[in-house]
Design a protein around this motif. Sequence first.
Motif, PDB file in Angstrom:
ATOM      1  N   LYS B 122       0.837  -1.194   0.000  1.00 58.46           N
ATOM      2  CA  LYS B 122       0.000   0.000   0.000  1.00 58.46           C
ATOM      3  C   LYS B 122       0.885   1.263   0.000  1.00 58.46           C
ATOM      4  O   LYS B 122       0.612   2.214  -0.735  1.00 58.46           O
ATOM      5  CB  LYS B 122      -0.899  -0.035   1.246  1.00 58.46           C
ATOM      6  N   ALA B 123       1.953   1.213   0.824  1.00 57.68           N
ATOM      7  CA  ALA B 123       2.852   2.367   0.894  1.00 57.68           C
ATOM      8  C   ALA B 123       3.484   2.634  -0.468  1.00 57.68           C
ATOM      9  O   ALA B 123       3.587   3.781  -0.911  1.00 57.68           O
ATOM     10  CB  ALA B 123       3.937   2.116   1.948  1.00 57.68           C
ATOM     11  N   GLN B 124       3.889   1.560  -1.152  1.00 54.31           N
ATOM     12  CA  GLN B 124       4.512   1.746  -2.463  1.00 54.31           C
ATOM     13  C   GLN B 124       3.497   2.278  -3.480  1.00 54.31           C
ATOM     14  O   GLN B 124       3.837   3.120  -4.322  1.00 54.31           O
ATOM     15  CB  GLN B 124       5.108   0.427  -2.945  1.00 54.31           C
ATOM     16  N   ALA B 125       2.261   1.796  -3.355  1.00 50.19           N
ATOM     17  CA  ALA B 125       1.213   2.309  -4.246  1.00 50.19           C
ATOM     18  C   ALA B 125       1.013   3.809  -4.029  1.00 50.19           C
ATOM     19  O   ALA B 125       0.872   4.576  -4.982  1.00 50.19           O
ATOM     20  CB  ALA B 125      -0.093   1.550  -4.002  1.00 50.19           C
ATOM     21  N   TYR B 126       1.030   4.236  -2.761  1.00 50.59           N
ATOM     22  CA  TYR B 126       0.914   5.664  -2.464  1.00 50.59           C
ATOM     23  C   TYR B 126       2.068   6.438  -3.093  1.00 50.59           C
ATOM     24  O   TYR B 126       1.886   7.538  -3.614  1.00 50.59           O
ATOM     25  CB  TYR B 126       0.903   5.907  -0.950  1.00 50.59           C
ATOM     26  N   ALA B 127       3.272   5.857  -3.041  1.00 50.51           N
ATOM     27  CA  ALA B 127       4.433   6.519  -3.635  1.00 50.51           C
ATOM     28  C   ALA B 127       4.201   6.735  -5.130  1.00 50.51           C
ATOM     29  O   ALA B 127       4.491   7.802  -5.666  1.00 50.51           O
ATOM     30  CB  ALA B 127       5.694   5.690  -3.400  1.00 50.51           C
ATOM     31  N   HIS B 128       3.659   5.706  -5.794  1.00 51.86           N
ATOM     32  CA  HIS B 128       3.415   5.817  -7.238  1.00 51.86           C
ATOM     33  C   HIS B 128       2.358   6.856  -7.546  1.00 51.86           C
ATOM     34  O   HIS B 128       2.393   7.500  -8.588  1.00 51.86           O
ATOM     35  CB  HIS B 128       3.016   4.460  -7.807  1.00 51.86           C
ATOM     36  N   GLN B 129       1.401   7.030  -6.620  1.00 47.86           N
ATOM     37  CA  GLN B 129       0.376   8.060  -6.820  1.00 47.86           C
ATOM     38  C   GLN B 129       0.864   9.435  -6.367  1.00 47.86           C
ATOM     39  O   GLN B 129       0.076  10.384  -6.296  1.00 47.86           O
ATOM     40  CB  GLN B 129      -0.891   7.703  -6.032  1.00 47.86           C
ATOM     41  N   LYS B 130       2.143   9.514  -5.966  1.00 53.64           N
ATOM     42  CA  LYS B 130       2.752  10.743  -5.474  1.00 53.64           C
ATOM     43  C   LYS B 130       2.074  11.288  -4.217  1.00 53.64           C
ATOM     44  O   LYS B 130       2.073  12.484  -3.948  1.00 53.64           O
ATOM     45  CB  LYS B 130       2.781  11.815  -6.576  1.00 53.64           C
ATOM     46  N   GLU B 131       1.487  10.388  -3.440  1.00 50.75           N
ATOM     47  CA  GLU B 131       0.907  10.778  -2.149  1.00 50.75           C
ATOM     48  C   GLU B 131       1.926  10.463  -1.060  1.00 50.75           C
ATOM     49  O   GLU B 131       1.776   9.498  -0.324  1.00 50.75           O
ATOM     50  CB  GLU B 131      -0.375   9.984  -1.905  1.00 50.75           C
TER      51      GLU B 131
END
Lengths: 277, 268
Positions: B122-131
């Motif tokens: 989830k954290a990596q997904a947030y990184a990809h969404q620039k959040e």
Amino acid sequence: MSKEVVKTDQPTKLTKRERHSAILRYMTMGVNNFNYETQQGPSVVWAFSKVLRKIYPKDDEYVEALDNHFKYFNTTTVMANIILGATLAMEEKDGIKSKDAVQSLKTSLMGPFAGIGDTLIWVLLPTIMGSIAGYMALQGNPTGAIAWILVDIVLFWLRLKLFDLGYDSGVKLVTTLGDRLSVFTEASSVMGLTVVGALVATAVKVQTPLTFMTGKVKLAMQTGVLDKIMPALLPAAVAYLVYRLLGSKKWTPTRVIVLLLVLSLLGAFTGILGVAN
Amino acid sequence: MPDIVQNILILILASYATLDNQGITIINYWPVTVGLIAGLIMGDMHTAMVIAGTFQLMSLGVAGLGGASVPDYGLATIVGSFLAIRTGSGIATAVAVGLPVGLLAIQFDVIIKLANNFIAHKAQAYAHQKEFDKMRMINWLGPFFFALKNFIPMIVVVTVGPTAVKAILSIIPQWIMNGLTIAGGMLPVVGLGMLMHYMPTKKYVSYIIVGFVFAAYLKVPVFGVALLGLAAAIVIFQQGMKTANAKKAQVDAMTVTNDQPQGDDYDE
């Protein structure tokens, strides 16, 4: 620190305070968000996300760098400080170009560093401090425990220094450190084993209240027979038995604990074993 | 200290100590160091230290290396000291209740590390969404779960433990209590046995014998024996460095012809 316009080609210099805040974040998180797949990867990302943001003002590069650190990483956290110091210096100097070098430095060093670090930090230190403090504690004395916390504080300072060392000397030092440390590990094992020998004699308590009647003379098994053969004979025997059991695949530590519990209860029931004083 | 304050402080100690152990490691999670704090909270340092010492010696050599899950002797110490001091019973209660709680707590450890997998993704997904703030925030869930791992068993022990233990103690026969006390004396051997498997015991078995003789026959205190071991370690370190340097000099002499300055140009 003055706010200047960031020229993208110019390598960004981090202040010492920023670097230390990054490593302190790592030291605080440590393995508190440990997962089986990438292990400490997310911890490194969490800790270094702020300094990396400064190094990579462009979003794309930043995400690329974060992805790089999200990958599998696991070593003794104390030793990781040296590696992360070196990689931070690399990223600060070369930016996203250093990506592959950073990853290969991390993956190539985490194994050997874990071997040394785990032995020193999680086996030898707890053996020596644990046996001294534990033995004092058995007599109700907290001095050893207090000393251990003081040692931890010194270690905390040392960990910061290790990070600085990694940052200042970079890859060079990291590769030459290995030899010295393995000799050090071997030498401290000897100290550890000497203490183990003493602990078998003092910390393990097994004794029997049995007495024999030979004619009219009462002979106590413990003081009259066993102690005459060798002091701490029963603890030494139990230690040898447990050592052999643990060497076989079938006997996990938990099983050995259960076995000793059962033996103690049986010993107490039959009166073969007594409460040590 | 009133009971309620003690209860709250002991809950905080249990929840925090595991986070300290996995992160900053100042108090750490060693039985004696958490036992020290537990003793201060409960107002009976002697009992807390005796229990902590027993668990400390049991835990020697039981290191959670490479993310392995090991019996939770830290929690065992906190549970054991709390119950033994609150109910006025001794080491037998600590072994009888603390040890099983410590052994059960390992199971939660595995579950949390599995749950952290999802958090990492989830954290990596947030990184990809620039959040990036969310990416950081979600990582607090890991420490939260680990704190909860100790909080849950501890709150059960704190609320129903003393009454239950008192009730059981009144019906339990004396030989069982004796047996548990004997076990408390014998169990440190497990940690020592594991340690011997981790260290180069076969190579250096003579030093175990030296340590044993000095402690058993000559009654030298453990710290004195440790100094003796330090002396031996210094000799072995000096000899080892001599061998290592000699080997290195040999290698250097052989490779002197194609010696390139390396190490600084890591970017290529």
